[in-house]
Design a protein around this motif. Structure first.
Motif, mmCIF file in Angstrom:
data_model
loop_
_atom_site.group_PDB
_atom_site.id
_atom_site.type_symbol
_atom_site.label_atom_id
_atom_site.label_comp_id
_atom_site.label_asym_id
_atom_site.label_seq_id
_atom_site.Cartn_x
_atom_site.Cartn_y
_atom_site.Cartn_z
ATOM 1 N N PHE A 9 0.813 -1.214 0.000
ATOM 2 C CA PHE A 9 0.000 0.000 0.000
ATOM 3 C C PHE A 9 0.849 1.267 0.000
ATOM 4 C CE2 PHE A 9 0.869 -0.261 4.506
ATOM 5 C CZ PHE A 9 0.864 1.055 4.948
ATOM 6 N N ASP A 10 2.017 1.253 0.693
ATOM 7 C CA ASP A 10 2.828 2.469 0.726
ATOM 8 C C ASP A 10 3.495 2.727 -0.624
ATOM 9 O OD1 ASP A 10 4.509 0.307 1.013
ATOM 10 O OD2 ASP A 10 5.248 0.863 2.993
ATOM 11 N N ASP A 11 3.692 1.658 -1.409
ATOM 12 C CA ASP A 11 4.233 1.843 -2.755
ATOM 13 C C ASP A 11 3.167 2.323 -3.739
ATOM 14 O OD1 ASP A 11 6.851 0.995 -2.120
ATOM 15 O OD2 ASP A 11 6.227 -1.102 -2.250
ATOM 16 N N LEU A 12 1.905 2.296 -3.330
ATOM 17 C CA LEU A 12 0.808 2.734 -4.194
ATOM 18 C C LEU A 12 0.405 4.184 -3.952
ATOM 19 C CD1 LEU A 12 -1.488 -0.429 -4.029
ATOM 20 C CD2 LEU A 12 -0.112 0.327 -5.974
ATOM 21 N N MET A 13 0.994 4.823 -2.948
ATOM 22 C CA MET A 13 0.571 6.186 -2.616
ATOM 23 C C MET A 13 0.911 7.189 -3.723
ATOM 24 S SD MET A 13 1.199 6.636 1.454
ATOM 25 C CE MET A 13 0.936 5.264 2.587
ATOM 26 N N TYR A 14 2.170 7.202 -4.152
ATOM 27 C CA TYR A 14 2.532 8.160 -5.199
ATOM 28 C C TYR A 14 1.840 7.844 -6.522
ATOM 29 C CZ TYR A 14 5.213 11.313 -8.134
ATOM 30 O OH TYR A 14 5.567 12.307 -9.022
ATOM 31 N N PRO A 15 1.762 6.556 -6.955
ATOM 32 C CA PRO A 15 0.988 6.262 -8.164
ATOM 33 C C PRO A 15 -0.470 6.711 -8.062
ATOM 34 C CG PRO A 15 2.394 4.407 -7.643
ATOM 35 C CD PRO A 15 2.502 5.361 -6.493
ATOM 36 N N THR A 16 -1.024 6.704 -6.855
ATOM 37 C CA THR A 16 -2.403 7.187 -6.681
ATOM 38 C C THR A 16 -2.491 8.668 -7.008
ATOM 39 O OG1 THR A 16 -2.918 5.520 -4.994
ATOM 40 C CG2 THR A 16 -4.284 7.497 -5.030
ATOM 41 N N LEU A 17 -1.535 9.448 -6.523
ATOM 42 C CA LEU A 17 -1.515 10.878 -6.847
ATOM 43 C C LEU A 17 -1.310 11.085 -8.348
ATOM 44 C CD1 LEU A 17 0.606 12.489 -3.956
ATOM 45 C CD2 LEU A 17 -1.858 12.085 -4.071
ATOM 46 N N GLN A 18 -0.404 10.314 -8.939
ATOM 47 C CA GLN A 18 -0.155 10.441 -10.377
ATOM 48 C C GLN A 18 -1.417 10.106 -11.187
ATOM 49 O OE1 GLN A 18 3.331 7.721 -10.423
ATOM 50 N NE2 GLN A 18 4.375 9.365 -11.524
ATOM 51 N N ALA A 19 -2.102 9.048 -10.775
ATOM 52 C CA ALA A 19 -3.312 8.637 -11.488
ATOM 53 C C ALA A 19 -4.387 9.715 -11.396
ATOM 54 C CB ALA A 19 -3.833 7.317 -10.913
ATOM 55 N N LEU A 20 -4.537 10.318 -10.233
ATOM 56 C CA LEU A 20 -5.524 11.390 -10.078
ATOM 57 C C LEU A 20 -5.177 12.582 -10.962
ATOM 58 C CD1 LEU A 20 -6.217 11.259 -6.237
ATOM 59 C CD2 LEU A 20 -7.904 10.935 -8.060
ATOM 60 N N ARG A 21 -3.907 12.898 -11.080
ATOM 61 C CA ARG A 21 -3.499 14.003 -11.962
ATOM 62 C C ARG A 21 -3.852 13.677 -13.416
ATOM 63 N NH1 ARG A 21 1.606 14.015 -8.747
ATOM 64 N NH2 ARG A 21 1.411 15.680 -7.202
ATOM 65 N N ARG A 22 -3.573 12.464 -13.831
ATOM 66 C CA ARG A 22 -3.882 12.070 -15.210
ATOM 67 C C ARG A 22 -5.380 12.118 -15.498
ATOM 68 N NH1 ARG A 22 -0.236 7.208 -17.740
ATOM 69 N NH2 ARG A 22 1.819 8.172 -17.462
ATOM 70 N N LEU A 23 -6.172 11.889 -14.470
ATOM 71 C CA LEU A 23 -7.625 11.849 -14.640
ATOM 72 C C LEU A 23 -8.275 13.200 -14.367
ATOM 73 C CD1 LEU A 23 -8.173 8.366 -12.964
ATOM 74 C CD2 LEU A 23 -8.529 8.907 -15.377
ATOM 75 N N GLY A 24 -7.471 14.261 -14.307
ATOM 76 C CA GLY A 24 -8.019 15.602 -14.153
ATOM 77 C C GLY A 24 -8.169 16.076 -12.727
ATOM 78 N N GLY A 25 -7.571 15.368 -11.773
ATOM 79 C CA GLY A 25 -7.611 15.809 -10.379
ATOM 80 C C GLY A 25 -8.646 15.110 -9.535
ATOM 81 N N LYS A 71 -5.373 10.349 2.590
ATOM 82 C CA LYS A 71 -6.420 11.242 3.099
ATOM 83 C C LYS A 71 -6.051 11.766 4.481
ATOM 84 C CE LYS A 71 -11.316 11.392 4.382
ATOM 85 N NZ LYS A 71 -12.606 10.652 4.419
ATOM 86 N N ASN A 72 -5.582 10.878 5.370
ATOM 87 C CA ASN A 72 -5.205 11.301 6.713
ATOM 88 C C ASN A 72 -3.992 12.228 6.705
ATOM 89 O OD1 ASN A 72 -6.751 9.882 9.126
ATOM 90 N ND2 ASN A 72 -6.721 8.448 7.422
ATOM 91 N N GLN A 100 7.299 7.003 4.675
ATOM 92 C CA GLN A 100 7.365 8.083 5.656
ATOM 93 C C GLN A 100 5.958 8.558 6.018
ATOM 94 O OE1 GLN A 100 10.189 9.237 7.254
ATOM 95 N NE2 GLN A 100 8.615 10.197 8.543
ATOM 96 N N ILE A 101 5.074 8.634 5.027
ATOM 97 C CA ILE A 101 3.687 9.026 5.303
ATOM 98 C C ILE A 101 3.036 8.026 6.250
ATOM 99 C CG2 ILE A 101 1.387 9.234 4.265
ATOM 100 C CD1 ILE A 101 2.731 10.458 1.822
ATOM 101 N N ALA A 102 3.278 6.726 6.020
ATOM 102 C CA ALA A 102 2.708 5.699 6.892
ATOM 103 C C ALA A 102 3.219 5.866 8.321
ATOM 104 C CB ALA A 102 3.049 4.313 6.362
ATOM 105 N N ARG A 103 4.501 6.174 8.476
ATOM 106 C CA ARG A 103 5.054 6.373 9.816
ATOM 107 C C ARG A 103 4.471 7.622 10.462
ATOM 108 N NH1 ARG A 103 9.905 4.372 7.241
ATOM 109 N NH2 ARG A 103 10.513 6.491 6.666
ATOM 110 N N ASP A 104 4.361 8.697 9.687
ATOM 111 C CA ASP A 104 3.845 9.951 10.238
ATOM 112 C C ASP A 104 2.390 9.804 10.700
ATOM 113 O OD1 ASP A 104 6.256 11.137 9.720
ATOM 114 O OD2 ASP A 104 5.595 12.144 7.875
ATOM 115 N N VAL A 105 1.578 9.136 9.892
ATOM 116 C CA VAL A 105 0.170 8.952 10.261
ATOM 117 C C VAL A 105 0.061 8.055 11.483
ATOM 118 C CG1 VAL A 105 -2.037 7.968 9.508
ATOM 119 C CG2 VAL A 105 -0.709 9.385 7.938
ATOM 120 N N ALA A 106 0.876 7.004 11.549
ATOM 121 C CA ALA A 106 0.855 6.115 12.714
ATOM 122 C C ALA A 106 1.273 6.870 13.972
ATOM 123 C CB ALA A 106 1.777 4.921 12.479
#
Length: 284
Positions: A9-25, A71-72, A100-106
């Motif tokens: 899941f932590d390796d999917l975080m940046y691709p999630t942002l990239q995918a949202l950008r490609r789809l118009g936000g 989201k968190n 790092q995001i996973a650690r910060d949220v935890a």
């Protein structure tokens, strides 16, 4: 292919942002997950590995965790209609470190517990499995229904959605057709629609879509497949293949949301408090 081949899941975080950008936000989950798979060049054999009997793929499951952490951390947000969108923070992020995001949220969650606060939404406890959702409970109930009862439920859903003359065929050997109905647009134009209902726990592949399309040719203008499971990426591509009559695919998640929307066996108790968020409009 095994679950270990699916990105964590932590390796999917940046691709999630990239995918949202490609789809118009912004995007629905149905748009977002295939875009992530395409960005990572994941073979269909990996993207379609099921997550137990939940009706979701392992990729969908881990992508859901990635969205929860993002989201968190304030990178994305979601609406009541299930649309996910970049926040100003998410739009400005050129790169992120998922671990790092996973650690910060935890850490944030631990601090909230120490001061007696409530953990961040969606991360109530640091388990390897999230709490069972209402959609999971509903789909388990639907998957345990008698086949004829599930057909009658699909018939009711279509009627409640505006179809008329909806009938269950009650015939075997009919190319997978379970019923038919008519949808009228604007009170003027009508389309004949055939539907197929499947109580599945796993994924439906492209062969089912092709067989159903073959059975409906010359008999109806549209076709709908309704399932408690999910559809593989190849099945979704086949449903919208150029040069072939398009089919509508209703998977378990969409089916659960439709039952909630129509208030069929699903109740929502809300106390409405309306607040206008002016900064949100300025951030678009």
């Amino acid at each position: 292919m095994k679950k270990k081949d699916v990105p964590q899941f932590d390796d999917l975080m940046y691709p999630t942002l990239q995918a949202l950008r490609r789809l118009g936000g912004s995007a629905s989950i149905e748009e977002l997950v295939p875009q992530i798979a395409a960005l990572l060049s994941l073979p269909s054999e990996v993207a379609e590995i099921p997550h137990g009997t939940t009706g979701r793929t392992e990729l969908e499951y881990r992508a859901a965790w990635a969205r929860t952490y993002l989201k968190n951390a304030g990178f994305i947000e979601n609406s009541d209609r299930g649309i996910w969108a970049l926040t100003p923070k998410g739009r400005q992020a050129e790169s992120i470190d998922g671990r790092q995001i996973a650690r910060d949220v935890a850490r944030q969650q631990r601090e909230e517990r120490l001061v007696g606060g409530e953990p961040s939404e969606g991360l109530a406890k640091q388990d390897t499995e999230p709490a069972t959702t209402w959609q999971d409970r509903l789909l388990a109930l639907l998957q345990g229904m008698d086949p004829s009862a599930f057909e009658r439920l699909c018939q009711r859903i279509l009627r409640e959605s505006g179809f008329i003359e909806v009938e269950v065929t009650k015939r075997s050997g009919d190319g997978g057709i379970d019923g038919y109905g008519t949808i009228r647009l604007g009170g003027l134009i009508s389309f004949n629609v055939l539907f197929q209902s499947k109580r599945y726990k796993g994924n439906i592949g492209p062969d089912v879509v092709r067989d159903f399309r073959g059975a409906m040719v010359g008999r109806a203008d549209k076709g709908v497949i309704i399932t408690t499971g999910s559809f593989t990426l190849e099945a979704r591509r086949e449903a919208t293949r150029d040069g072939a009559p398009p089919l509508d695919l209703i998977d378990g998640r969409l089916l659960a949301e439709k039952l909630k929307e129509l208030k069929l066996g699903v109740k929502t108790n809300l106390v409405e408090h309306v607040e206008i968020e002016e900064p949100w409009f300025r951030s678009i």
